[in-house]
Motif scaffolding. Structure first.
Motif, PDB file in Angstrom:
ATOM      1  N   LEU A 186      33.189  16.675  73.410  1.00 20.74           N
ATOM      2  CA  LEU A 186      34.052  17.607  74.139  1.00 20.74           C
ATOM      3  C   LEU A 186      35.501  17.520  73.658  1.00 20.74           C
ATOM      4  N   SER A 187      35.935  16.328  73.246  1.00 24.15           N
ATOM      5  CA  SER A 187      37.311  16.166  72.791  1.00 24.15           C
ATOM      6  C   SER A 187      37.601  16.978  71.533  1.00 24.15           C
ATOM      7  N   ARG A 188      36.554  17.391  70.842  1.00 22.91           N
ATOM      8  CA  ARG A 188      36.714  18.181  69.616  1.00 22.91           C
ATOM      9  C   ARG A 188      36.658  19.680  69.881  1.00 22.91           C
ATOM     10  N   GLN A 189      36.428  20.048  71.144  1.00 21.98           N
ATOM     11  CA  GLN A 189      36.304  21.459  71.491  1.00 21.98           C
ATOM     12  C   GLN A 189      37.518  21.915  72.299  1.00 21.98           C
ATOM     13  N   ASN A 190      37.829  23.163  72.167  1.00 21.65           N
ATOM     14  CA  ASN A 190      38.961  23.742  72.893  1.00 21.65           C
ATOM     15  C   ASN A 190      38.457  24.338  74.198  1.00 21.65           C
ATOM     16  N   CYS A 191      38.157  23.462  75.146  1.00 25.00           N
ATOM     17  CA  CYS A 191      37.669  23.936  76.447  1.00 25.00           C
ATOM     18  C   CYS A 191      38.136  22.990  77.532  1.00 25.00           C
ATOM     19  N   ARG A 192      38.339  23.528  78.715  1.00 25.24           N
ATOM     20  CA  ARG A 192      38.678  22.703  79.869  1.00 25.24           C
ATOM     21  C   ARG A 192      37.713  22.958  81.022  1.00 25.24           C
ATOM     22  N   ARG A 193      36.817  23.924  80.872  1.00 25.88           N
ATOM     23  CA  ARG A 193      35.872  24.247  81.939  1.00 25.88           C
ATOM     24  C   ARG A 193      34.457  23.929  81.466  1.00 25.88           C
ATOM     25  N   LEU A 194      33.715  23.209  82.304  1.00 26.07           N
ATOM     26  CA  LEU A 194      32.352  22.804  81.962  1.00 26.07           C
ATOM     27  C   LEU A 194      31.383  23.307  83.011  1.00 26.07           C
ATOM     28  N   GLY A 213      26.638  13.836  92.119  1.00 27.83           N
ATOM     29  CA  GLY A 213      26.778  13.104  93.372  1.00 27.83           C
ATOM     30  C   GLY A 213      28.197  12.619  93.603  1.00 27.83           C
ATOM     31  N   PRO A 214      28.439  12.029  94.783  1.00 25.70           N
ATOM     32  CA  PRO A 214      29.794  11.593  95.142  1.00 25.70           C
ATOM     33  C   PRO A 214      30.238  10.288  94.485  1.00 25.70           C
ATOM     34  N   GLU A 215      29.284   9.538  93.918  1.00 25.17           N
ATOM     35  CA  GLU A 215      29.645   8.256  93.320  1.00 25.17           C
ATOM     36  C   GLU A 215      30.534   8.457  92.090  1.00 25.17           C
ATOM     37  N   PRO A 216      31.450   7.508  91.828  1.00 27.04           N
ATOM     38  CA  PRO A 216      32.337   7.641  90.664  1.00 27.04           C
ATOM     39  C   PRO A 216      31.577   7.734  89.343  1.00 27.04           C
ATOM     40  N   GLU A 217      30.353   7.153  89.293  1.00 29.66           N
ATOM     41  CA  GLU A 217      29.595   7.138  88.041  1.00 29.66           C
ATOM     42  C   GLU A 217      28.856   8.444  87.774  1.00 29.66           C
ATOM     43  N   SER A 218      28.842   9.367  88.735  1.00 29.82           N
ATOM     44  CA  SER A 218      28.142  10.632  88.494  1.00 29.82           C
ATOM     45  C   SER A 218      28.802  11.376  87.335  1.00 29.82           C
ATOM     46  N   TRP A 219      28.021  12.182  86.653  1.00 31.03           N
ATOM     47  CA  TRP A 219      28.560  12.905  85.499  1.00 31.03           C
ATOM     48  C   TRP A 219      29.697  13.841  85.913  1.00 31.03           C
ATOM     49  N   LYS A 220      29.558  14.482  87.039  1.00 28.49           N
ATOM     50  CA  LYS A 220      30.604  15.397  87.491  1.00 28.49           C
ATOM     51  C   LYS A 220      31.927  14.664  87.654  1.00 28.49           C
ATOM     52  N   ASN A 221      31.885  13.520  88.332  1.00 28.18           N
ATOM     53  CA  ASN A 221      33.118  12.783  88.573  1.00 28.18           C
ATOM     54  C   ASN A 221      33.693  12.187  87.296  1.00 28.18           C
ATOM     55  N   ARG A 222      32.829  11.751  86.408  1.00 30.55           N
ATOM     56  CA  ARG A 222      33.330  11.190  85.147  1.00 30.55           C
ATOM     57  C   ARG A 222      33.977  12.271  84.291  1.00 30.55           C
ATOM     58  N   LEU A 223      33.379  13.444  84.270  1.00 33.78           N
ATOM     59  CA  LEU A 223      33.963  14.539  83.491  1.00 33.78           C
ATOM     60  C   LEU A 223      35.270  15.021  84.112  1.00 33.78           C
ATOM     61  N   GLU A 224      35.297  15.092  85.436  1.00 30.34           N
ATOM     62  CA  GLU A 224      36.534  15.508  86.111  1.00 30.34           C
ATOM     63  C   GLU A 224      37.641  14.483  85.898  1.00 30.34           C
ATOM     64  N   ALA A 225      37.264  13.198  85.864  1.00 25.68           N
ATOM     65  CA  ALA A 225      38.257  12.153  85.630  1.00 25.68           C
ATOM     66  C   ALA A 225      38.878  12.259  84.243  1.00 25.68           C
ATOM     67  N   SER A 226      38.162  12.924  83.337  1.00 20.54           N
ATOM     68  CA  SER A 226      38.689  13.136  81.982  1.00 20.54           C
ATOM     69  C   SER A 226      39.475  14.428  81.865  1.00 20.54           C
ATOM     70  N   GLY A 227      39.666  15.118  83.000  1.00 22.47           N
ATOM     71  CA  GLY A 227      40.536  16.286  83.016  1.00 22.47           C
ATOM     72  C   GLY A 227      39.857  17.628  82.927  1.00 22.47           C
ATOM     73  N   TYR A 228      38.529  17.642  83.061  1.00 21.11           N
ATOM     74  CA  TYR A 228      37.800  18.907  82.954  1.00 21.11           C
ATOM     75  C   TYR A 228      37.534  19.509  84.337  1.00 21.11           C
ATOM     76  N   GLU A 229      37.529  20.816  84.383  1.00 23.55           N
ATOM     77  CA  GLU A 229      37.029  21.521  85.560  1.00 23.55           C
ATOM     78  C   GLU A 229      35.511  21.599  85.428  1.00 23.55           C
ATOM     79  N   VAL A 230      34.785  21.108  86.414  1.00 26.10           N
ATOM     80  CA  VAL A 230      33.323  21.006  86.314  1.00 26.10           C
ATOM     81  C   VAL A 230      32.672  21.874  87.385  1.00 26.10           C
TER      82      VAL A 230
END
Length: 261
Positions: A186-194, A213-230
């Motif tokens: 994803l870091s090589r792509q010009n996108c902010r929305r997933l 899920g709500p846990e920090p390890e869920s993919w949604k939360n990990r992707l959002e923590a990297s600055g993406y809109e999920v």
């Protein structure tokens, strides 16, 4: 000769997903060959116990085959709804081998992604399912496995790349690629929305918990923590008519190979 169709799935306790995904595939298979009495089995003991408490009694694979033998069925066509040739499918093959002497014939179809045809066909379906949108990348999350069958995921990614869909990336919960690998791509792509969607037959517990899920390890939360809109997308593959047709193709091929058509 008395024949029957046995559709076997892992199963899910999420009733809406069970009806929309697994039952939809079972209906499509039964309707495609209406002359075959249709039976079903789930391989997960936990799922069967949960469903039994709700009044839904679905046998395991071995009890289902034993019942078919008691009912006088001589030829069984087994249609697994498993996506890849992993440990679950290996267990089915082993069990079928042990019970095969109870039938004149017991034939089993390969998993949906058990060969090049399946991988290419699903890649094309995914391209149609998720049209390209400017500034958006599709992240598809599969279950993953330590089994060599995990090679299906990079193979599918390769076909998507061949089709010019570098905006569709595949990750897994328990195999490879992992979240770190997808984030690197994803870091090589010009996108902010997933758009985050399950690459699974059923949008069940893995989709609800591991994917979004709500846990920090869920993919949604990990992707959002990297600055993406999920944007989570909770629909399994089994509800797609095109995927149902893939399973019907598997079944018809199994039957036609026996009859020499």
């Amino acid at each position: 000769m008395k024949e029957a169709l046995l559709t076997v799935s892992f199963g899910t306790a999420v009733e809406e997903a069970r009806q929309a995904d697994i039952c939809a595939v079972e209906r499509a298979a039964a309707q495609a060959l209406p002359h075959l009495p249709a039976y079903q089995a789930y391989t997960s003991p936990t799922i069967r116990r949960i469903l039994a408490r709700r009044g839904v009694d679905i046998p395991g694979f071995v009890p289902a085959l034993e019942q078919l033998a008691q009912d006088g069925v001589e030829r069984v066509y087994v249609l697994p709804t498993h996506l890849l040739p992993g440990y679950e499918y290996d267990d089915l093959l082993e069990a079928a081998g042990q019970l095969r002497p109870q039938f004149q014939q017991l034939r089993m179809a390969p998993p949906l992604l058990g060969d090049t045809w399946g991988v290419r066909a699903l890649a094309e379906i995914l391209c149609g399912r998720f049209p390209r949108q400017e500034g958006q990348t599709i992240v598809l999350l599969g279950h993953g496995t330590e089994h060599p069958g995990n090679l299906v995921y990079p193979a599918l990614q390769g076909v998507l790349d061949w089709l010019g869909r570098e905006d569709i990336l595949i990750g897994t919960v328990e195999g490879w690629p992992q979240a770190e690998d997808v984030l690197e791509q994803l870091s090589r792509q010009n996108c902010r929305r997933l758009l985050l969607a399950p690459l699974m037959l059923v949008a069940g517990t893995h989709a609800v918990e591991d994917m979004a899920g709500p846990e920090p390890e869920s993919w949604k939360n990990r992707l959002e923590a990297s600055g993406y809109e999920v944007i989570p997308f909770f629909e399994g593959l089994g509800r797609l008519p095109q995927v149902q047709e893939m399973y019907v193709h598997r079944l018809k091929t199994l039957v036609e190979e026996h009859h020499g058509l």
